[in-house]
Design an enzyme around this catalytic site. Structure first.
Site, short mmCIF file in Angstrom:
data_model
loop_
_atom_site.label_atom_id
_atom_site.label_comp_id
_atom_site.label_asym_id
_atom_site.label_seq_id
_atom_site.Cartn_x
_atom_site.Cartn_y
_atom_site.Cartn_z
N SER A 292 2.58 -3.71 4.56
CA SER A 292 1.72 -2.64 4.28
C SER A 292 0.26 -3.15 3.63
O SER A 292 -0.59 -2.51 3.98
CB SER A 292 2.37 -1.48 3.26
OG SER A 292 2.43 -2.01 1.99
N LYS B 65 3.36 0.48 -7.45
CA LYS B 65 4.43 1.47 -7.95
C LYS B 65 4.89 1.24 -9.15
O LYS B 65 5.35 2.16 -9.79
CB LYS B 65 5.67 1.38 -6.94
CG LYS B 65 5.35 1.86 -5.34
CD LYS B 65 4.53 3.23 -5.26
CE LYS B 65 4.44 3.51 -3.86
NZ LYS B 65 3.82 4.75 -3.68
#
Length: 405
Positions: free
Chosen positions: A338, A115
């Site tokens: 994740s 991100k």
């Protein structure tokens, strides 16, 4: 469909993003720039050019597109260090699967997650359009944590105030990191998931003067930076020998931008989307609570191109947690939950006979240290907390003080 793979594309009626169609929020109303991004330069060419310039030999290497990092050894800003992450083979976990598993280590970004790329790009694209200005605009964004951290370090470096909304179920480390960068954090009902965080962000923006929601779930700058950098990095580092891309789906930017670039370069490339089994919205199921922080938002984001992936793999939360633990102990990679989910999916794909001998690239989205208080390391934390004094080691510091660790 290519004869190499006969998969059923899973397209069902899906829930729209709660920000879809809103006016004046973020840059979702802008047309996507992805189709115009062509002829990108490579970082390898840039480094060759830089090295050649220090010798007496003349050498010219041209580049018509952007590169992720600057060629100078000292960056002018922390934001210049985003991207250009390494790749590594998963030797032990991938042993015997028939394919070669290659991890794209986005966990090695400046603030340790994929991100970081969109945090920088969404802010800089809004600046270019004259929408936001440091010292004047208050940035607002709903986040599960990593996008917030990516935005927070860029906002700090550029001088923006930042308000973030986040489900209270996210790890304590994420909360601390956001506050450490100077962001204001507002926690929302975890039962409402990311939808609740999105709704609260909209309310805050309406109440705050000169506020602007960057809107990661709708902003085309999200997917664009992956088309512009992540895709080319994978293509160049594999010398074009990539057959499959496996990526978890949070906002959908990584899989959309990277997948589109790779498919344009090599039409036979297959793209695999990963989502939590407990919240399999992409597969046509309903949203639900799960343990895989960062993916499975509970709705289909506007950024996500649902036609870019060829298959969806649903991974149970517990399997993702266990794989993340294995990556630490078997590969030396401390990663988030994740990442464990993505590697589970990659192994499932690799087990199919049509992928024997193929190169499967799996995106590792984040570093594991920000999950220390989560279910991922809860058993280890309990074990360390109960460790007896007699099992500890006596050490002495520079001042001569003795203590146990």
């Amino acid at each position: 469909m290519n004869a190499m793979l006969h998969m059923t594309r899973m397209h069902t009626q899906m829930n729209p993003s709660p920000l879809a169609g809103m006016r004046g929020v973020g840059s979702g109303r802008q047309s996507s720039p992805l189709s115009s991004l062509k002829n990108l330069g490579t970082r390898r060419q840039q480094y060759v050019a830089a090295a050649s310039s220090t010798t007496n030999e003349s050498s010219t290497v041209s580049s018509s597109g952007p590169v992720t990092k600057k060629t100078q050894k000292i960056a002018s800003s922390i934001t210049d260090l985003v991207g250009d992450t390494p790749m590594v083979n998963l030797n032990r976990i991938g042993a015997g699967c028939g394919a070669t598993l290659i991890a794209k280590l986005e966990s090695m970004e400046p603030c340790c997650s994929v991100k970081d790329r969109i945090g920088r790009n969404m802010i800089e694209e809004a600046e270019k359009k004259g929408i936001i200005e440091p010292g004047k605009t208050t940035l607002v964004e709903p986040t599960s944590g990593n996008t917030g951290i990516g935005l927070a370090f860029v906002a700090a470096a550029k001088g923006y105030d930042l308000i973030l909304t986040m489900p209270a179920s996210m790890s304590l480390e994420r909360r601390v990191l956001l506050q450490a960068f100077g962001a204001k954090l507002v926690l929302t009902d975890p039962a409402k998931g990311m939808k609740g965080a999105v709704a609260r962000a909209v309310d805050i923006a309406a109440e705050t003067e000169n506020a602007y929601i960057l809107q990661q779930f709708e902003n085309p700058a999200n997917a664009a930076i992956h088309y512009e950098t992540t895709g080319p990095e994978i293509w160049n580092d594999t010398n074009g020998e990539v057959d499959v891309l496996v990526s978890g789906v949070g906002t959908g930017g990584t899989i959309t931008g990277t997948g589109r670039y790779l498919k344009e370069k090599k039409t036979s490339v297959k793209v695999v989307a990963v989502e939590p089994e407990e919240s399999a919205v992409l597969s046509g199921g309903g949203p639900g609570p799960h343990k895989i922080q960062g993916i499975g938002a509970g709705f289909v984001p506007g950024v996500l191109d649902t036609k870019i992936y060829d298959e969806i793999v649903k991974v149970p939360s517990d399997a993702a947690v266990e794989m993340a633990k294995r990556l630490a102990t078997e590969e030396g990679l401390l990663v988030g939950i994740s990442s464990g989910a993505a590697v589970c999916a990659a192994l499932e794909v690799a087990s199919k006979k049509e992928y024997k001998g193929k190169n499967i690239v799996v995106v590792i989205p984040s570093f594991g240290e920000r999950y220390l208080s989560s279910v991922l390391f809860s058993s280890i934390a309990e074990e360390m907390a109960s460790l007896g004094v007699e099992e500890k080691i006596k050490v002495r510091d520079e001042a001569g003080r003795e203590f146990f660790v």
